[in-house]
Design a protein around this motif. Structure first.
Motif, PDB file in Angstrom:
ATOM      1  N   ASN A  62       0.822  -1.207   0.000  1.00  0.00           N
ATOM      2  CA  ASN A  62       0.000   0.000   0.000  1.00  0.00           C
ATOM      3  C   ASN A  62       0.861   1.264   0.000  1.00  0.00           C
ATOM      4  O   ASN A  62       0.560   2.226  -0.708  1.00  0.00           O
ATOM      5  CB  ASN A  62      -0.943  -0.010   1.200  1.00  0.00           C
ATOM      6  N   ILE A  63       1.914   1.255   0.780  1.00  0.00           N
ATOM      7  CA  ILE A  63       2.828   2.404   0.798  1.00  0.00           C
ATOM      8  C   ILE A  63       3.436   2.606  -0.583  1.00  0.00           C
ATOM      9  O   ILE A  63       3.499   3.728  -1.089  1.00  0.00           O
ATOM     10  CB  ILE A  63       3.915   2.219   1.877  1.00  0.00           C
ATOM     11  N   PHE A  64       3.862   1.525  -1.218  1.00  0.00           N
ATOM     12  CA  PHE A  64       4.431   1.646  -2.564  1.00  0.00           C
ATOM     13  C   PHE A  64       3.371   2.070  -3.579  1.00  0.00           C
ATOM     14  O   PHE A  64       3.690   2.754  -4.547  1.00  0.00           O
ATOM     15  CB  PHE A  64       5.137   0.357  -2.984  1.00  0.00           C
ATOM     16  N   ARG A  65       2.139   1.684  -3.363  1.00  0.00           N
ATOM     17  CA  ARG A  65       1.059   2.141  -4.246  1.00  0.00           C
ATOM     18  C   ARG A  65       0.992   3.665  -4.251  1.00  0.00           C
ATOM     19  O   ARG A  65       0.966   4.301  -5.298  1.00  0.00           O
ATOM     20  CB  ARG A  65      -0.277   1.574  -3.774  1.00  0.00           C
ATOM     21  N   PHE A  66       0.962   4.239  -3.050  1.00  0.00           N
ATOM     22  CA  PHE A  66       0.935   5.695  -2.947  1.00  0.00           C
ATOM     23  C   PHE A  66       2.197   6.313  -3.536  1.00  0.00           C
ATOM     24  O   PHE A  66       2.145   7.347  -4.193  1.00  0.00           O
ATOM     25  CB  PHE A  66       0.777   6.132  -1.482  1.00  0.00           C
ATOM     26  N   SER A  67       3.324   5.683  -3.293  1.00  0.00           N
ATOM     27  CA  SER A  67       4.590   6.203  -3.797  1.00  0.00           C
ATOM     28  C   SER A  67       4.622   6.200  -5.324  1.00  0.00           C
ATOM     29  O   SER A  67       5.111   7.148  -5.942  1.00  0.00           O
ATOM     30  CB  SER A  67       5.745   5.371  -3.232  1.00  0.00           C
ATOM     31  N   ILE A  68       4.091   5.161  -5.933  1.00  0.00           N
ATOM     32  CA  ILE A  68       4.029   5.099  -7.397  1.00  0.00           C
ATOM     33  C   ILE A  68       3.111   6.190  -7.934  1.00  0.00           C
ATOM     34  O   ILE A  68       3.426   6.853  -8.921  1.00  0.00           O
ATOM     35  CB  ILE A  68       3.553   3.700  -7.856  1.00  0.00           C
ATOM     36  N   LEU A  69       1.971   6.390  -7.275  1.00  0.00           N
ATOM     37  CA  LEU A  69       1.020   7.404  -7.741  1.00  0.00           C
ATOM     38  C   LEU A  69       1.574   8.819  -7.649  1.00  0.00           C
ATOM     39  O   LEU A  69       1.263   9.661  -8.495  1.00  0.00           O
ATOM     40  CB  LEU A  69      -0.278   7.321  -6.925  1.00  0.00           C
ATOM     41  N   GLU A  70       2.383   9.100  -6.642  1.00  0.00           N
ATOM     42  CA  GLU A  70       2.827  10.462  -6.381  1.00  0.00           C
ATOM     43  C   GLU A  70       4.171  10.831  -6.994  1.00  0.00           C
ATOM     44  O   GLU A  70       4.523  11.997  -7.027  1.00  0.00           O
ATOM     45  CB  GLU A  70       2.875  10.722  -4.873  1.00  0.00           C
ATOM     46  N   ASN A  71       4.939   9.853  -7.436  1.00  0.00           N
ATOM     47  CA  ASN A  71       6.283  10.128  -7.933  1.00  0.00           C
ATOM     48  C   ASN A  71       6.412   9.700  -9.383  1.00  0.00           C
ATOM     49  O   ASN A  71       5.939   8.633  -9.768  1.00  0.00           O
ATOM     50  CB  ASN A  71       7.323   9.415  -7.068  1.00  0.00           C
ATOM     51  N   HIS A  72       7.077  10.520 -10.154  1.00  0.00           N
ATOM     52  CA  HIS A  72       7.196  10.252 -11.586  1.00  0.00           C
ATOM     53  C   HIS A  72       8.548   9.676 -11.974  1.00  0.00           C
ATOM     54  O   HIS A  72       8.782   9.421 -13.146  1.00  0.00           O
ATOM     55  CB  HIS A  72       6.901  11.532 -12.381  1.00  0.00           C
ATOM     56  N   SER A  73       9.415   9.478 -11.015  1.00  0.00           N
ATOM     57  CA  SER A  73      10.673   8.796 -11.323  1.00  0.00           C
ATOM     58  C   SER A  73      10.784   7.561 -10.430  1.00  0.00           C
ATOM     59  O   SER A  73      10.273   7.543  -9.302  1.00  0.00           O
ATOM     60  CB  SER A  73      11.871   9.729 -11.101  1.00  0.00           C
ATOM     61  N   VAL A  74      11.450   6.565 -10.936  1.00  0.00           N
ATOM     62  CA  VAL A  74      11.607   5.322 -10.196  1.00  0.00           C
ATOM     63  C   VAL A  74      12.426   5.565  -8.922  1.00  0.00           C
ATOM     64  O   VAL A  74      12.115   5.017  -7.863  1.00  0.00           O
ATOM     65  CB  VAL A  74      12.256   4.237 -11.082  1.00  0.00           C
ATOM     66  N   ILE A  75      13.435   6.411  -9.008  1.00  0.00           N
ATOM     67  CA  ILE A  75      14.278   6.694  -7.842  1.00  0.00           C
ATOM     68  C   ILE A  75      13.460   7.367  -6.733  1.00  0.00           C
ATOM     69  O   ILE A  75      13.556   6.981  -5.563  1.00  0.00           O
ATOM     70  CB  ILE A  75      15.486   7.584  -8.241  1.00  0.00           C
ATOM     71  N   SER A  76      12.648   8.353  -7.089  1.00  0.00           N
ATOM     72  CA  SER A  76      11.799   9.016  -6.085  1.00  0.00           C
ATOM     73  C   SER A  76      10.800   8.036  -5.496  1.00  0.00           C
ATOM     74  O   SER A  76      10.570   8.020  -4.278  1.00  0.00           O
ATOM     75  CB  SER A  76      11.044  10.189  -6.709  1.00  0.00           C
TER      76      SER A  76
END
Length: 135
Positions: A62-76
């Motif tokens: 779930n945390i990574f879900r939000f992280s994917i939605l909010e960040n446009h680079s793989v590193i971020s």
């Protein structure tokens, strides 16, 4: 070659792979933090440990879900996901701190399903809070 990695199917497969590895690594870290052997307990049919572990898996995903939605680079995305995972580890210690009358690990290893359920709910619910704060 740049166009190849910009293809949405390749990008999706890449993110999926990163998150699967992150879940495996997070389970290894949780295994070091807990006093019981997660997979031995699950093999024995310990539902409390299975609930607690399931909550951790759901929480990390779930945390990574939000992280994917909010960040446009793989590193971020990876950075915020790891940071969120570190915060999720604190959930484990907070739960232990809030229950001075018993040891969470001992209760989980005794298949105390009430403790397993609360552990599951804490991991899932706080993963939403952690995820919502990701920018």
């Amino acid at each position: 070659m740049d166009g190849f990695f910009q293809h949405e199917y390749i990008y999706t497969a890449g993110l999926y792979s990163i998150v699967v590895v992150a879940i495996v690594v997070s389970l290894a870290v949780f295994e070091l933090v807990t006093k019981y052997s997660t997979w031995t307990e699950i093999k024995k049919g310990n539902l409390a440990v299975a609930l607690a572990t399931g909550g951790k898996i759901f929480g990390v995903a779930n945390i990574f879900r939000f992280s994917i939605l909010e960040n446009h680079s793989v590193i971020s995305m990876l950075g915020w996901g790891i940071y969120g995972f570190v915060l999720l580890i604190f959930v484990y210690f907070i739960f232990e701190f809030l229950t001075p009358g018993f040891k969470v690990d001992e209760e989980l290893s005794k298949d105390n399903r009430a403790v397993g359920l609360i552990s599951f709910i804490l991991s899932v619910s706080l993963s939403y809070i952690i995820g919502a704060s990701i920018i």
